[in-house]
Design a protein around this motif. Structure first.
Motif, PDB file in Angstrom:
ATOM      1  N   LEU A 139      34.823  72.426   1.864  1.00  0.00           N
ATOM      2  CA  LEU A 139      35.773  72.030   2.774  1.00  0.00           C
ATOM      3  C   LEU A 139      36.994  70.909   2.464  1.00  0.00           C
ATOM      4  O   LEU A 139      36.713  69.741   2.734  1.00  0.00           O
ATOM      5  N   PRO A 140      37.715  71.330   1.476  1.00  0.00           N
ATOM      6  CA  PRO A 140      38.578  70.374   0.973  1.00  0.00           C
ATOM      7  C   PRO A 140      39.618  69.657   2.067  1.00  0.00           C
ATOM      8  O   PRO A 140      40.220  68.689   1.734  1.00  0.00           O
ATOM      9  N   GLN A 141      39.555  70.426   3.236  1.00  0.00           N
ATOM     10  CA  GLN A 141      40.539  69.915   4.046  1.00  0.00           C
ATOM     11  C   GLN A 141      40.021  68.830   5.081  1.00  0.00           C
ATOM     12  O   GLN A 141      40.411  68.063   5.694  1.00  0.00           O
ATOM     13  N   ALA A 142      38.521  68.475   4.997  1.00  0.00           N
ATOM     14  CA  ALA A 142      37.822  67.434   5.581  1.00  0.00           C
ATOM     15  C   ALA A 142      38.187  66.416   4.829  1.00  0.00           C
ATOM     16  O   ALA A 142      38.570  66.193   3.796  1.00  0.00           O
ATOM     17  N   ASN A 143      38.275  64.996   5.546  1.00  0.00           N
ATOM     18  CA  ASN A 143      38.695  63.808   5.207  1.00  0.00           C
ATOM     19  C   ASN A 143      37.563  63.021   4.527  1.00  0.00           C
ATOM     20  O   ASN A 143      36.743  62.586   5.264  1.00  0.00           O
ATOM     21  N   PRO A 144      37.476  63.079   2.963  1.00  0.00           N
ATOM     22  CA  PRO A 144      36.275  62.305   2.279  1.00  0.00           C
ATOM     23  C   PRO A 144      36.090  60.796   2.855  1.00  0.00           C
ATOM     24  O   PRO A 144      35.095  60.248   2.992  1.00  0.00           O
ATOM     25  N   ALA A 145      37.337  60.121   3.193  1.00  0.00           N
ATOM     26  CA  ALA A 145      37.221  58.741   3.619  1.00  0.00           C
ATOM     27  C   ALA A 145      36.457  58.497   5.041  1.00  0.00           C
ATOM     28  O   ALA A 145      35.957  57.540   5.029  1.00  0.00           O
ATOM     29  N   ILE A 146      36.366  59.626   5.727  1.00  0.00           N
ATOM     30  CA  ILE A 146      35.677  59.872   7.123  1.00  0.00           C
ATOM     31  C   ILE A 146      33.983  59.805   6.663  1.00  0.00           C
ATOM     32  O   ILE A 146      33.197  58.845   7.168  1.00  0.00           O
ATOM     33  N   TYR A 147      33.738  60.950   6.051  1.00  0.00           N
ATOM     34  CA  TYR A 147      32.385  61.049   5.986  1.00  0.00           C
ATOM     35  C   TYR A 147      31.380  60.392   5.103  1.00  0.00           C
ATOM     36  O   TYR A 147      30.413  59.711   5.163  1.00  0.00           O
ATOM     37  N   THR A 148      32.299  59.989   3.890  1.00  0.00           N
ATOM     38  CA  THR A 148      31.496  58.861   2.864  1.00  0.00           C
ATOM     39  C   THR A 148      31.495  57.499   3.573  1.00  0.00           C
ATOM     40  O   THR A 148      30.333  56.984   3.237  1.00  0.00           O
ATOM     41  N   THR A 149      32.394  57.055   4.231  1.00  0.00           N
ATOM     42  CA  THR A 149      32.330  55.708   4.759  1.00  0.00           C
ATOM     43  C   THR A 149      31.452  55.701   5.527  1.00  0.00           C
ATOM     44  O   THR A 149      30.625  54.805   5.911  1.00  0.00           O
ATOM     45  N   LEU A 150      31.318  56.608   6.510  1.00  0.00           N
ATOM     46  CA  LEU A 150      30.401  56.566   7.668  1.00  0.00           C
ATOM     47  C   LEU A 150      28.823  56.874   7.219  1.00  0.00           C
ATOM     48  O   LEU A 150      27.973  55.874   7.628  1.00  0.00           O
ATOM     49  N   ALA A 201      32.143  68.670  11.614  1.00  0.00           N
ATOM     50  CA  ALA A 201      31.267  69.489  11.041  1.00  0.00           C
ATOM     51  C   ALA A 201      30.787  69.008   9.521  1.00  0.00           C
ATOM     52  O   ALA A 201      29.707  69.001   9.284  1.00  0.00           O
ATOM     53  N   ALA A 202      31.689  68.398   8.996  1.00  0.00           N
ATOM     54  CA  ALA A 202      31.579  67.687   7.617  1.00  0.00           C
ATOM     55  C   ALA A 202      30.544  66.348   7.691  1.00  0.00           C
ATOM     56  O   ALA A 202      29.583  66.236   7.012  1.00  0.00           O
ATOM     57  N   VAL A 203      31.009  65.673   8.807  1.00  0.00           N
ATOM     58  CA  VAL A 203      30.246  64.659   9.043  1.00  0.00           C
ATOM     59  C   VAL A 203      28.824  65.085   9.507  1.00  0.00           C
ATOM     60  O   VAL A 203      27.825  64.204   9.054  1.00  0.00           O
ATOM     61  N   ALA A 204      28.706  65.822  10.659  1.00  0.00           N
ATOM     62  CA  ALA A 204      27.392  66.314  10.916  1.00  0.00           C
ATOM     63  C   ALA A 204      26.425  66.730   9.801  1.00  0.00           C
ATOM     64  O   ALA A 204      25.236  66.549   9.748  1.00  0.00           O
ATOM     65  N   ALA A 205      27.034  67.552   8.800  1.00  0.00           N
ATOM     66  CA  ALA A 205      26.153  67.930   7.596  1.00  0.00           C
ATOM     67  C   ALA A 205      25.366  66.831   6.921  1.00  0.00           C
ATOM     68  O   ALA A 205      24.147  66.843   6.573  1.00  0.00           O
ATOM     69  N   HIS A 206      26.211  65.751   6.836  1.00  0.00           N
ATOM     70  CA  HIS A 206      25.666  64.529   6.188  1.00  0.00           C
ATOM     71  C   HIS A 206      24.417  63.822   7.017  1.00  0.00           C
ATOM     72  O   HIS A 206      23.515  63.489   6.156  1.00  0.00           O
TER      73      HIS A 206
END
Length: 335
Positions: free
Chosen positions: A295-306, A104-109
């Protein structure tokens, strides 16, 4: 547009100083050489770019008028931003092992936009003599928040830990932060000032707004290349092949869907190209800030790097020439 023309456009884009400085920063980071700007300077440069592009967009509206038809791209952009995260979420759940919250976090980006990709495309189009409608600046600002709302809804629908009060409070705060983040406020504020003052206002500050713009953008993209390369280097082990492929094919999906949406609209080649660029880009400023709060439980390393380490370089080096070529084709067919 034939293959030779497309290759020529790609070569011209790759030969642009703007793109080459990004590549320099990216390559330097991979070689562990730090070319990034100090944070206060990087923020000042970013604010200048927002101010310049917003003001020029407002002047463009003042010169060309703003009838009802000119606001159709804004409606299309907002609708796209609200719906595209649902497609991205489904694609991630089918093709990767990401959990629901991370997906969900990645999709928002990917429903939101990268303003730096937008600025780079404007410069590439300007180098070949094309100018887009001023309303495109408002479209870029309008596409920030709906994707965040969609991403938070997806995360809530998937179920999140925590008490009800905490779940309700965090999204409200993040949406407010997104709506009032500095890039949106400055873009829309400068757009309004440019619209109000018109060509006379541009004449007053042209030496500040127009002449240094390309050089400042080169400096900013040198820094962004360094940031993107460093993030990819540091977080490469946190991301599997599925999400990386998503970061490469999702921009193409977004651009293709937007191409179908803007084909009947009365937009210039540059306008249609920039609508596709917005649809293909992924946020790495407003949305990460919102996700960290909501969503502090979402991993920033994933959505920011993508968004910054995969999609942003792809769009700057490869995507922008493709979207411009597609816009050329759409414009010729529409005529």
């Amino acid at each position: 547009m034939d293959l030779n023309s497309l290759l020529g456009l790609a070569a011209g884009t790759l030969g642009s100083p703007v793109v080459l400085f990004f590549i320099l920063g990216f390559a330097a980071a991979l070689a562990r050489v730090d070319l990034s700007l100090p944070q206060p300077i990087a923020k000042t440069v970013a604010l200048y770019l927002m101010l310049a592009i917003g003001f020029k967009g407002g002047v463009g509206i003042a010169e060309n008028g703003a009838g009802l038809a000119s606001f159709l791209p804004l409606a299309v952009g907002i609708l796209f931003s609200a719906l595209f995260p649902f497609l991205g979420y489904g694609a991630l759940r089918l093709t990767s092992s990401l959990g629901r919250t991370d997906a969900a976090a990645v999709a928002a980006h990917y429903g939101s936009i990268s303003i730096v990709t937008f600025l780079t495309a404007i410069q590439v189009l300007s180098d070949r003599g094309d100018t887009a409608e001023g309303i495109l600046v408002a479209v870029a600002a309008g596409m920030e928040v709906p994707a965040i709302v969609a991403g938070l809804w997806l995360a809530a629908a998937a179920g999140r830990p925590g008490d009800a009060a905490g779940v309700d409070a965090r999204p409200a705060l993040s949406i407010r932060e997104a709506a009032l983040n500095s890039s949106v406020v400055l873009l829309l504020g400068a757009l309004a000032i440019g619209w109000f003052t018109g060509p006379a206002g541009m004449a007053d500050i042209k030496p500040f707004i127009a002449d240094p713009f390309k050089g400042v953008l080169c400096l900013f993209l040198l820094d962004m290349g360094a940031v993107a390369g460093r993030g990819l280097l540091q977080n490469r082990k946190a991301i599997s092949a599925g999400p990386i492929l998503f970061g490469l094919y999702m921009p193409l999906v977004g651009a293709a869907l937007m191409a179908m949406a803007v084909w009947p609209l009365e937009l210039s080649v540059a306008g249609k190209a920039l609508m596709m660029v917005l649809a293909a880009s992924a946020s790495y400023i407003a949305v990460p800030a919102a996700m960290r709060l909501a969503l502090p439980q979402a991993n920033p390393a994933i959505y920011t790097t993508l968004s910054l380490g995969v999609t942003f370089p792809f769009n700057v080096v490869i995507g922008i020439p493709l979207y411009i070529a597609l816009a050329d084709m759409l414009f010729s067919v529409a005529r």
